[in-house]
Design a protein around this motif. Structure first.
Motif, PDB file in Angstrom:
ATOM      1  N   ASP A  41       0.853  -1.197   0.000  1.00 25.83           N
ATOM      2  CA  ASP A  41       0.000   0.000   0.000  1.00 25.83           C
ATOM      3  C   ASP A  41       0.891   1.250   0.000  1.00 25.83           C
ATOM      4  O   ASP A  41       2.112   1.160   0.183  1.00 25.83           O
ATOM      5  CB  ASP A  41      -0.993  -0.014   1.174  1.00 25.83           C
ATOM      6  N   ASP A  42       0.275   2.398  -0.224  1.00 22.58           N
ATOM      7  CA  ASP A  42       1.031   3.647  -0.395  1.00 22.58           C
ATOM      8  C   ASP A  42       1.940   3.956   0.784  1.00 22.58           C
ATOM      9  O   ASP A  42       3.066   4.415   0.611  1.00 22.58           O
ATOM     10  CB  ASP A  42       0.080   4.830  -0.596  1.00 22.58           C
ATOM     11  N   LYS A  43       1.437   3.668   1.985  1.00 20.92           N
ATOM     12  CA  LYS A  43       2.199   4.024   3.182  1.00 20.92           C
ATOM     13  C   LYS A  43       3.483   3.193   3.277  1.00 20.92           C
ATOM     14  O   LYS A  43       4.569   3.750   3.483  1.00 20.92           O
ATOM     15  CB  LYS A  43       1.323   3.791   4.421  1.00 20.92           C
ATOM     16  N   ASP A  44       3.369   1.882   3.086  1.00 20.95           N
ATOM     17  CA  ASP A  44       4.554   1.015   3.154  1.00 20.95           C
ATOM     18  C   ASP A  44       5.526   1.331   2.016  1.00 20.95           C
ATOM     19  O   ASP A  44       6.743   1.324   2.202  1.00 20.95           O
ATOM     20  CB  ASP A  44       4.141  -0.462   3.088  1.00 20.95           C
ATOM     21  N   SER A  96       5.875   4.241   0.433  1.00 17.20           N
ATOM     22  CA  SER A  96       6.588   5.520   0.651  1.00 17.20           C
ATOM     23  C   SER A  96       7.723   5.344   1.623  1.00 17.20           C
ATOM     24  O   SER A  96       8.768   5.980   1.497  1.00 17.20           O
ATOM     25  CB  SER A  96       5.683   6.630   1.207  1.00 17.20           C
ATOM     26  N   GLU A  97       7.510   4.472   2.613  1.00 16.33           N
ATOM     27  CA  GLU A  97       8.563   4.260   3.585  1.00 16.33           C
ATOM     28  C   GLU A  97       9.780   3.588   2.941  1.00 16.33           C
ATOM     29  O   GLU A  97      10.920   3.989   3.193  1.00 16.33           O
ATOM     30  CB  GLU A  97       8.034   3.409   4.751  1.00 16.33           C
ATOM     31  N   LYS A 141      13.070  13.002   7.964  1.00 14.16           N
ATOM     32  CA  LYS A 141      11.774  12.360   7.677  1.00 14.16           C
ATOM     33  C   LYS A 141      11.836  10.859   7.930  1.00 14.16           C
ATOM     34  O   LYS A 141      10.912  10.278   8.483  1.00 14.16           O
ATOM     35  CB  LYS A 141      11.407  12.571   6.206  1.00 14.16           C
TER      36      LYS A 141
END
Ligand SMILES: Nc1ncnc2c1ncn2[C@@H]1O[C@H](COP(=O)(O)OP(=O)(O)O)[C@@H](O)[C@H]1O
Ligand SMILES: [Mg+2]
Length: 250
Positions: free
Chosen positions: A72-75, A77-78, A109
């Motif tokens: 998913d986007d969150k994983d 981006s990390e 970040k």
């Protein structure tokens, strides 16, 4: 050799247009890959699909053995922040920050390194790329080459597994292109795996392997070995690459 990136049967379609057909390749740690091909052959789409900027329609992308093709986007981006570095044709730096602050920002970040480590890494990178003296400058006060060096430092602040570039020298003149490529070669020599898209044959001579895309397929590959900065080997690489590109109809 450790495999850093493994791409298996990658396909990518937009609406009803299939842009990438069945792309399979592996990249070992320390390699420097240049992706070439005519405009519209799918180079940027491939780079985006293997670096999580876009998701493949089918197939798998493994980064250090971990499948990242369906995160998913969150994983994603990390992973992009901590394990990948990006350099584009334009530097996309933040206007209201100094050169140095642009470089350290992704470090803070990510939150994986201490403040001290981030500052030390920034100093080292800026010294190595020759922008230490302009660290406190506003981005409007430096040259195009210095902006691109800043983008490279920013991309490397978190010690990524792979440095990705989409036409990183696309808006630079030939002498600045040489300077930026010298930096990318030295980063690669120190162990960072590099994958860049370029339409510049001279830039491709810097790579250890060139992948030629045609109509969304890998059409040919050329192994060049590690880049060496002596006139004889440079001339040899230029000859090999230009003959090979000619054979591909480039
Ligand atoms: N977001 C998108 N939506 C629809 N079509 C796209 C999109 N991105 C790329 N394409 C199409 O995919 C093909 C390959 O584009 P691209 O990967 O940008 O090629 P290259 O970088 O080799 O010039 C082109 O036909 C382009 O029009
Ligand atoms: Mg492109």
């Amino acid at each position: 050799m450790n495999t850093v990136l493994e791409v298996k049967n990658l396909r990518k379609s937009f609406e009803d247009e299939q842009v990438l057909h069945d792309i399979t390749f592996k990249v070992d740690e320390g390699e420097f890959i240049a992706i070439m091909g005519q405009s519209g052959s799918g180079k940027s789409t491939l780079l985006y699909s293997i670096s999580g900027m876009d998701s493949p329609t089918s197939g798998n992308v493994l980064l250090c053995g971990k499948d990242i093709s369906r995160l998913d986007d969150k994983d994603m981006s990390e992973i992009r922040l901590k394990q990948m570095g990006f350099v584009f044709q334009h530097s996309y730096l933040l206007k209201n920050l100094s050169i140095r602050d642009n470089i350290v920002l992704p470090g803070f970040k990510a939150g994986t390194l201490s403040r001290e480590e981030i500052n030390q890494n920034a100093d080292e990178l800026m010294k190595k790329t020759g922008i230490y003296a302009v660290g406190s400058h506003d981005i409007k006060q430096v040259s195009g080459g210095e902006l691109q060096r800043t983008a490279i430092c920013r991309a490397l602040i978190n010690h990524p597994d792979i440095l990705f570039g989409d036409e990183p020298t696309g808006s630079l003149n030939s002498s600045t292109t040489k300077e930026v490529m010298d930096i990318i070669n030295s980063v690669n020599r120190e162990g960072t795996t590099v994958i860049i898209v370029t339409h510049d044959a001279k830039v491709a001579t810097r790579a250890s392997r060139v992948i030629y895309l045609m109509d969304g397929n890998i059409h040919a590959e050329l192994a060049l070995g590690s880049y060496e900065d002596d006139e004889q080997s440079k001339a040899w690489r230029e000859k090999i690459v230009s003959e090979w590109l000619q054979k591909q109809g480039f």
